[in-house]
Design an enzyme around this catalytic site. Structure first.
Site, PDB file in Angstrom:
ATOM      1  N   SER A   1       0.875  -1.166   0.000  1.00  0.00           N
ATOM      2  CA  SER A   1       0.000   0.000   0.000  1.00  0.00           C
ATOM      3  C   SER A   1       0.913   1.217   0.000  1.00  0.00           C
ATOM      4  O   SER A   1       1.816   1.296   0.843  1.00  0.00           O
ATOM      5  CB  SER A   1      -0.876   0.005   1.250  1.00  0.00           C
ATOM      6  OG  SER A   1      -1.565  -1.216   1.337  1.00  0.00           O
TER       7      SER A   1
ATOM      8  N   THR B   1       1.583   4.015   1.292  1.00  0.00           N
ATOM      9  CA  THR B   1       1.232   4.942   2.367  1.00  0.00           C
ATOM     10  C   THR B   1       2.461   5.358   3.167  1.00  0.00           C
ATOM     11  O   THR B   1       2.349   5.820   4.282  1.00  0.00           O
ATOM     12  CB  THR B   1       0.210   4.296   3.326  1.00  0.00           C
ATOM     13  OG1 THR B   1       0.775   3.058   3.789  1.00  0.00           O
ATOM     14  CG2 THR B   1      -1.101   3.990   2.631  1.00  0.00           C
TER      15      THR B   1
ATOM     16  N   SER C   1       7.277  -0.516  11.802  1.00  0.00           N
ATOM     17  CA  SER C   1       6.218  -0.058  10.918  1.00  0.00           C
ATOM     18  C   SER C   1       6.540   1.343  10.455  1.00  0.00           C
ATOM     19  O   SER C   1       7.461   1.988  10.959  1.00  0.00           O
ATOM     20  CB  SER C   1       4.869  -0.065  11.629  1.00  0.00           C
ATOM     21  OG  SER C   1       4.817   1.025  12.527  1.00  0.00           O
ATOM     22  N   LYS C   2       5.739   1.777   9.492  1.00  0.00           N
ATOM     23  CA  LYS C   2       5.961   3.101   8.930  1.00  0.00           C
ATOM     24  C   LYS C   2       5.863   4.163  10.015  1.00  0.00           C
ATOM     25  O   LYS C   2       6.469   5.204   9.947  1.00  0.00           O
ATOM     26  CB  LYS C   2       4.899   3.382   7.862  1.00  0.00           C
ATOM     27  CG  LYS C   2       5.064   2.476   6.656  1.00  0.00           C
ATOM     28  CD  LYS C   2       3.850   2.490   5.758  1.00  0.00           C
ATOM     29  CE  LYS C   2       3.948   1.342   4.769  1.00  0.00           C
ATOM     30  NZ  LYS C   2       2.769   1.142   3.967  1.00  0.00           N
ATOM     31  N   ARG C   3       5.050   3.845  11.041  1.00  0.00           N
ATOM     32  CA  ARG C   3       4.860   4.845  12.094  1.00  0.00           C
ATOM     33  C   ARG C   3       5.742   4.579  13.299  1.00  0.00           C
ATOM     34  O   ARG C   3       5.723   5.311  14.252  1.00  0.00           O
ATOM     35  CB  ARG C   3       3.391   4.867  12.512  1.00  0.00           C
ATOM     36  CG  ARG C   3       2.534   5.689  11.576  1.00  0.00           C
ATOM     37  CD  ARG C   3       1.082   5.330  11.740  1.00  0.00           C
ATOM     38  NE  ARG C   3       0.882   3.954  11.324  1.00  0.00           N
ATOM     39  CZ  ARG C   3      -0.027   3.553  10.462  1.00  0.00           C
ATOM     40  NH1 ARG C   3      -0.851   4.405   9.945  1.00  0.00           N
ATOM     41  NH2 ARG C   3      -0.139   2.299  10.119  1.00  0.00           N
TER      42      ARG C   3
END
Ligand code: GLU
Length: 297
Positions: free
Chosen positions: A18, A20, A257-259
């Site tokens: 995805s 994002t 994770s991306k965050r």
């Protein structure tokens, strides 16, 4: 890894990020397995950009994914395919499923759904949609279509039996159909139109259309798999082999994770890491291959 299917058919794997955020060691490790498995079996590797989450997806993220994969030397045989460009195809499949009863409109409001969940939890039951808008239940209970409500479309999950698959990484997994409810496959839209389809639906149509034989992805998707297997069967397709790879954790034991604490691949490049070194480190993460440290892709 389990090699069922590999003798009869050309192996086709895919990476389906995805767009994002940036690629990091967690998600690119999954891509590495999918890519290496295809290369090992002289198969094909497909890239699919899953951009249906309009709020979180961006073109710059998708471009970054392409750039980082090229930097790593993960060559793509087909794609990138963008899900947003495949909307007419998903809508066509959903219209067909509505026409032959594999899917139906559901007018339940968010408030009603919340009330149902609370009541189920109070009784110690697992919260699940109760199928009240299945056509036979509408007739039985004389349900009236409420004015001014745009319905969602739900997939009619089988009631009985169990979904069983031999996961190429985790082994045999079995989930009873009584654990699964009728999944929303299209978001609200006026009757006669089909709203934006959901991830669990698009992924199945794509994997069928793209003739994917092995779905290799992160184990966060294990619980989506039984639902997807039922959708594959409803589409008249044999499900692919599934292999769910463990999540990469950071030094703090938390999921990368991306965050959360993940270093973008582009930053490794900027710090002077060679792509071969990154691939090598990723390939050796989580298992051992004796003292061998240098080997070719
Ligand atoms: N787009 C999903 C993700 O980024 C992957 C879906 C899949 O591999 O089936 O988590």
């Amino acid at each position: 890894m389990n090699t069922t299917n590999t003798t009869q058919q050309t192996v086709r794997t895919r990476f389906a990020p995805s767009p994002t955020g940036t690629l990091h060691l967690g998600n690119i490790r999954t891509a590495l397995f999918a890519w290496a498995f295809a290369r090992h079996h002289k198969g094909q590797f497909v890239l699919r950009i899953e951009d249906t989450d309009l709020e979180r997806s961006s073109e710059s993220s998708a471009d970054g994914i392409l750039r980082d994969m090229a930097w790593l030397g993960m060559d793509i045989d087909e794609g990138p395919f963008y899900q947003m460009q495949r909307m007419p195809r998903y809508r066509e499949v959903i219209a067909q499923m509505l026409a032959d009863g594999r899917a139906y409109h559901c007018y339940m409001s968010v408030e009603e759904l919340d009330a149902l969940r609370e009541a189920q939890k109070a009784k110690g039951e697992k919260p699940r949609y109760d199928g009240r808008w299945r056509p036979e239940n509408v007739a039985k209970h004389g349900l009236k279509i409420p004015a001014g409500v745009d319905p969602v479309i739900r997939f009619r999950n089988p009631d009985d039996g169990a979904v069983v698959w031999e996961d190429a990484v985790k082994g045999r997994i079995e989930i009873a159909n009584s654990e699964l409810d009728d999944l929303v496959i299209a978001r609200p839209a006026p009757v006669g139109e089909v709203g934006v389809p959901t991830y669990n639906f698009c992924v199945c149509v794509d994997d069928v259309d793209m003739a994917i034989t092995h779905v290799i992805r992160g184990d966060g998707h294990v619980m989506n798999t039984p639902r997807q297997i039922n959708i594959f069967r409803a589409l008249g397709a044999e499900p692919p082999v599934f292999g769910h790879t463990p999540t990469v954790l950071g030094n703090d034991g938390e999921k990368l994770s991306k965050r959360h604490g993940a270093t973008g691949l582009n930053e490794y490049a900027a710090q002077g890491f060679l792509p071969e070194a990154v691939i090598n480190g990723l390939a050796r993460l989580g298992w051992s291959h004796g003292n061998d440290e240098i080997f070719s892709p």
